[in-house]
Design an enzyme around this catalytic site. Structure first.
Site, PDB file in Angstrom:
ATOM      1  CG  HIS A  67      -1.992  -0.984   1.196  1.00  0.00           C
ATOM      2  ND1 HIS A  67      -3.258  -0.737   0.721  1.00  0.00           N
ATOM      3  CD2 HIS A  67      -1.986  -2.276   1.581  1.00  0.00           C
ATOM      4  CE1 HIS A  67      -3.983  -1.834   0.832  1.00  0.00           C
ATOM      5  NE2 HIS A  67      -3.233  -2.781   1.354  1.00  0.00           N
TER       6      HIS A  67
ATOM      7  CE  LYS B 111     -13.983   5.850   0.775  1.00  0.00           C
ATOM      8  NZ  LYS B 111     -12.976   5.925   1.836  1.00  0.00           N
TER       9      LYS B 111
ATOM     10  CE  LYS C 214      -2.631  10.856   3.079  1.00  0.00           C
ATOM     11  NZ  LYS C 214      -3.256   9.958   2.083  1.00  0.00           N
TER      12      LYS C 214
ATOM     13  CE  LYS D 263      -6.675  13.930   0.301  1.00  0.00           C
ATOM     14  NZ  LYS D 263      -6.753  12.739  -0.507  1.00  0.00           N
ATOM     15  NE  ARG D 264      -3.851   9.988  10.094  1.00  0.00           N
ATOM     16  CZ  ARG D 264      -3.561   9.088  11.021  1.00  0.00           C
ATOM     17  NH1 ARG D 264      -4.432   8.144  11.315  1.00  0.00           N
ATOM     18  NH2 ARG D 264      -2.435   9.128  11.692  1.00  0.00           N
TER      19      ARG D 264
ATOM     20  CB  THR E 249     -10.184   4.820  -1.211  1.00  0.00           C
ATOM     21  OG1 THR E 249      -9.686   5.172   0.085  1.00  0.00           O
ATOM     22  CG2 THR E 249      -9.491   3.574  -1.699  1.00  0.00           C
TER      23      THR E 249
HETATM   24  C1  26W Z   1       3.088   2.441  11.037  1.00  0.00           C
HETATM   25  C2  26W Z   1       3.355   1.907   9.751  1.00  0.00           C
HETATM   26  C3  26W Z   1       2.338   2.068   8.717  1.00  0.00           C
HETATM   27  C4  26W Z   1       2.760   2.189   7.455  1.00  0.00           C
HETATM   28  C5  26W Z   1       1.874   2.288   6.433  1.00  0.00           C
HETATM   29  C6  26W Z   1       0.975   2.073   8.983  1.00  0.00           C
HETATM   30  C7  26W Z   1       0.065   2.169   7.955  1.00  0.00           C
HETATM   31  C8  26W Z   1       0.530   2.271   6.679  1.00  0.00           C
HETATM   32  C9  26W Z   1      -0.456   2.287   5.533  1.00  0.00           C
HETATM   33  C10 26W Z   1       0.136   1.543   4.380  1.00  0.00           C
HETATM   34  C11 26W Z   1      -0.893   3.627   5.163  1.00  0.00           C
HETATM   35  C12 26W Z   1      -2.075   3.625   4.254  1.00  0.00           C
HETATM   36  O1  26W Z   1      -3.199   3.697   4.714  1.00  0.00           O
HETATM   37  N1  26W Z   1      -1.869   3.615   2.939  1.00  0.00           N
HETATM   38  C13 26W Z   1      -2.938   3.942   2.004  1.00  0.00           C
HETATM   39  O2  26W Z   1      -3.572   2.765   1.568  1.00  0.00           O
HETATM   40  C14 26W Z   1      -4.704   3.097   0.785  1.00  0.00           C
HETATM   41  C15 26W Z   1      -5.415   1.815   0.453  1.00  0.00           C
HETATM   42  O3  26W Z   1      -4.684   1.082  -0.451  1.00  0.00           O
HETATM   43  C16 26W Z   1      -4.304   3.878  -0.451  1.00  0.00           C
HETATM   44  O4  26W Z   1      -5.468   4.260  -1.124  1.00  0.00           O
HETATM   45  C17 26W Z   1      -3.496   5.103  -0.057  1.00  0.00           C
HETATM   46  O5  26W Z   1      -3.023   5.758  -1.207  1.00  0.00           O
HETATM   47  C18 26W Z   1      -2.363   4.709   0.845  1.00  0.00           C
HETATM   48  O6  26W Z   1      -1.682   5.854   1.324  1.00  0.00           O
END
Ligand code: 26W
Length: 811
Positions: A357, A657, A551, A545-546, A653
């Site tokens: 991801h 939406k 971003k 979003k976060r 995503t």
């Molecule tokens: C703490 C480590 C960590 C690292 C990465 C925690 C969580 C993450 C995730 C990969 C972050 C995340 O939510 N990524 C998002 O995933 C979505 C679903 O595929 C994508 O649409 C987003 O672009 C992506 O940033």
């Protein structure tokens, strides 16, 4: 499900009486919510039972989606919708003097996720059930979900999210399905019947107790399971000898209990920065081990041989967080089922698949060898052996390329690279949008792509149109049905039939009216909650979003400050009135992100209180962004801000939406924005900025200087100086971090570089919005194409191309 309102009324009254000894008049809304939800759970219990029974009886292939995060939000409305008793319930409650919307508001969001990755897992569960596929979730039942955000004096303040405090109406605790997970201890090799076995000793045991939640399919009898694990001591409180020598003394026993329970206590609020915390690693192994043990236990009940596991079970790994699945499955096959290595490896690789991801280096998980060795000694031995065999193979394939081998090894430099282990130990690796997958293949994972081209594939993300359209925007959904019939509800690609009405005045007017009504409703909420007046006639320009530097909320803010400065120079400037809406949580330890929140609020305060600009622009920061807030804000957006630095957003995503609700996207060519553009065409999206290729080139040749732009572009110079000078009403040092990031540290995400192009794109927006017919036509075109991004489609592709799973009709 066939239930009439009379039956619902009767059952609800009975339930209230049974649970609380209250009637509708006496009961609080919260009690009514609890009673009503538990009634709904009861309504689905028979189909839940039948689904499981049928899956097992026919040994249907089961998909298990392993994820540290499931950001499911509220369930009452979506469960009613999927069961097909939404209208009946509304009416039944109304006749009892209860408004279903009031009960909905009583439900706490299940905030068991950070952002996109967690929400995707929730959309996928909804789609698997709605397609009628045996697909289940496996995760952690965090006692505390993602923190609640308060904005105090412009700053983010985090408050624990004690979401389970008053109970969770949707879960069922399954004590009889609890399993033991072992931590620490020692491993001794012993010979038994000519076979080398491994004996574990002196380990700590943790009891993993599953809580199951039904995942109800849309109008189809399927009820799947989301199984969330909770950590407890193996001994119950009665058995825990709080004074025995085992624990030294009373307080030690209490400490022991709380150390065990800490494993499932809290969701880590970080996305995209790995912090290397021991507790997080324990969480990962805890739910992976519990999940795989329970899968194997239930698989063996079908009577099929363990060697055929992969024919009946697919385990999908959501990012690397559950990557210990590979050695854990190996451990069970080798040590408990006494299968030989090669066969165990064959079963494991055919069972496991993995989604990546993110390409952000700081998010790629690596765990120190010493940590893994101490916490899970047998698991470490297995990882070492996997690595040894893999490196041996690499040495044969690349005899003279030691640096390549070092790069690809699973263990290197005292660390375990989780992504490498998953690529080697699974049969499929996918990215989440075309561009993202291409970047993985050509850059981040290119060596692996060369070695295993057949494992790589793309699965562009999707969203469930049930929650994000039917539920969040019921009037739009109804109007779509009036226009093209209701087949789109089961087959979202049919939304494309709207296209032929995009130029019809009557359809345009109605669409416009629905959007306006949504905007008015939202303006009223904002007025009563925040005391801020916003104009529903203005453009609602939304970025939710976060909060992350990539971003680029700052880019949005710079444009706002630019407009403000222009308005100060000329209050009669002809710009279409706009309301800029932000919402975002920042990771508590991500200081730059928190400073950006403070900056947005500071700029907002300045602009909103400045009478001289005649309310032409307003800036709103909505606190505590979460699924239920997204459902309210997305249906009233005119503009969807998807402005990440190209190449950084794996997919996004939110972008999907918004388009599904008729917003026009202003976008960089990043993630799934590219596919949205390909669907709707250049005329129905506004793109700007550097391409991913340009960004990557610039990164590579270090040809970028933000201070050059700062020195040469007056607009930017002025904005940066305003931020730094105290002009905004804060002390001059308040935003030094942001200044350093943009100027001293050379603006890692090219905000200044893309600024000019962004301003021009926003000018196009301003012009287009004035042409109502054109705008609504664009809006309808976006809705029509959004069916392509339904997660039902995405899941069908996973099922066919990765899991080899089939639909199962439940009778
Ligand atoms: C703490 C480590 C960590 C690292 C990465 C925690 C969580 C993450 C995730 C990969 C972050 C995340 O939510 N990524 C998002 O995933 C979505 C679903 O595929 C994508 O649409 C987003 O672009 C992506 O940033």
């Amino acid at each position: 499900m066939t239930l009439n309102k009379e039956a619902i009324k009767k059952d609800f009254n009975k339930k209230l009486m049974h649970m609380f000894s209250e009637d509708v008049e006496d009961a609080s809304n919260f009690h009514k919510y609890l009673a009503f939800s538990s009634l709904i759970k009861e309504y689905c219990s028979e189909n839940w039972f039948k689904s499981n029974k049928q899956y097992r009886k026919n040994a249907e292939k089961q998909v298990y989606y392993f994820s540290m995060e499931f950001l499911i939000g509220r369930l009452l409305r979506s469960n009613l919708l999927n069961l097909g008793i939404e209208k009946e319930s509304e009416e039944a409650l109304k006749e009892l003097g209860v408004d279903l919307r009031d009960l909905e508001e009583e439900e706490k969001d299940a905030g068991l996720g950070n952002g996109g990755l967690g929400r995707l897992a929730a959309c996928f569960l909804d789609s698997m059930a709605s397609i009628g596929m045996p697909g289940h979730g496996c995760g952690i039942r965090y006692k505390y979900g993602l923190f609640e955000q308060k904005i105090i004096d412009g700053y983010q303040v985090e408050i624990p999210d004690n979401w389970l405090k008053d109970g969770n109406a949707w879960e069922v605790r399954k004590d009889d399905k609890a399993v033991i997970v072992r931590f620490g201890g020692k491993v001794n090799p012993v010979m038994k019947n000519d076979r080398l076995n491994f004996e574990y000793k002196d380990y700590d045991e943790v009891l993993a107790v599953p809580y199951d939640m039904p995942v109800i399919g849309y109008h189809n009898n399927t009820v799947n399971t989301l199984r969330l694990w909770s950590a407890e001591t193996v001994e119950s409180d009665d058995e825990l000898d709080f004074s025995s020598f085992n624990y030294g003394d009373y307080s030690k026993a209490v400490q022991y209990k709380s150390a065990v329970e800490s494993i499932s206590k809290v969701l880590y609020p970080d996305d995209s920065h790995i912090q290397g915390k021991i507790l997080r690693l324990k969480q990962q192994y805890f739910f992976v081990s519990a999940g795989i043990q329970s899968i194997i236990r239930s698989y063996l009940k079908t009577g099929k041989p363990i060697n055929d596991l992969y024919k009946h079970v697919a385990i999908h790994i959501n990012d690397t967080h559950p990557s210990l699945s590979v050695p854990e499955l190996m451990r069970i096959l080798l040590d408990e089922k006494e299968i030989e290595w090669d066969e165990a490896w064959n079963i494991t690789t055919k069972t496991i698949s993995y989604t990546n991801h993110t390409i952000m280096a700081e998010a790629l998980e690596k765990w120190p060898v010493d940590l893994v060795k101490n916490l899970f000694p047998r698991i470490y031995m297995i990882i070492e052996e996997i690595n040894r065999r893999f490196v041996e193979k690499l040495c044969l394939s690349y005899p003279n390329e030691s640096s390549k081998i070092t790069k690809m090894a699973i263990i290197n430099n005292g660390e375990i690279r989780m992504a490498n282990m998953l690529i080697v130990g699974g049969h499929s690796v996918n990215g989440v949008a075309k561009l993202h997958t291409e970047i993985l293949k050509s850059r981040e994972l290119s060596d692996f792509y060369e070695l295993y081209p057949e494992k790589f594939n793309n699965k562009t993300n999707g969203i469930t149109h049930r929650r994000w359209l039917i539920q969040a925007n019921p009037r739009l959904a109804e109007f779509i049905t009036e226009t093209i019939g209701d087949r789109w509800r089961k087959h979202p690609k049919k939304l494309i039939e709207l296209l032929k009405y995009s130029k019809y005045s009557s359809v345009q007017d109605k669409m416009d009216e629905i959007k306006k009504d949504n905007k008015i409703k939202f303006a009223n909420t904002v007025k009563s909650r925040y005391g801020i007046i916003i104009d529903p006639e203005s453009i609602y320009d939304v970025q939710v979003k976060r909060l992350h530097a990539y971003k680029r909320q700052i880019l949005n803010l710079f444009h706002i400050m630019y407009l403000y400065n222009k308005l100060k120079e000329n209050p009669n400037l002809d710009i279409f009135p706009r309301t800029f809406i932000f919402a975002a949580k920042a990771s508590p330890s991500y200081y730059l992100a928190k400073d950006i929140i403070k900056l947005i609020n500071t700029v907002g305060k300045k602009i909103n209180n400045d009478k001289s600009i005649k309310n032409k622009i307003k800036v709103l920061f909505l606190e505590n962004y979460r699924v239920s807030l997204a459902e309210k804000i997305i249906p009233c957006a005119d503009i969807s801000e998807q402005i990440s630095t190209a190449s950084k957003e794996a997919s996004g995503t939110g972008n999907m939406k918004f388009m599904m609700n008729g917003a026009i996207t202003i976008a960089t060519l990043d993630g799934a924005n590219i596919e949205i553009r390909d669907e709707v065409g250049d005329d129905n999206i506004i793109t700007f900025g550097m391409s991913a290729k340009e960004v990557m080139e610039l990164e590579k040749n270090r040809g970028y200087s933000s201070s050059q732009i700062y020195n040469n572009d007056n607009r930017i110079h002025k904005i940066v100086n305003q931020i730094m000078s105290g002009y905004l009403g804060e002390s001059s040092g308040e935003f030094r971090n942001i200044y350093n990031h943009l100027i001293e540290k050379n603006d890692e995400y090219f905000v200044l570089k893309d600024f000019d192009s962004y301003v021009k794109a926003q000018e196009i927006v301003d012009g287009l919005y004035r042409d109502r017919k054109k705008w609504v036509e664009m809006s309808i075109t976006n809705i029509a194409h959004s069916g392509e991004f339904s997660s039902d489609n995405t899941i069908l592709k996973y099922a066919r191309q990765i899991w080899n799973a089939k639909k199962v009709k439940i009778y």
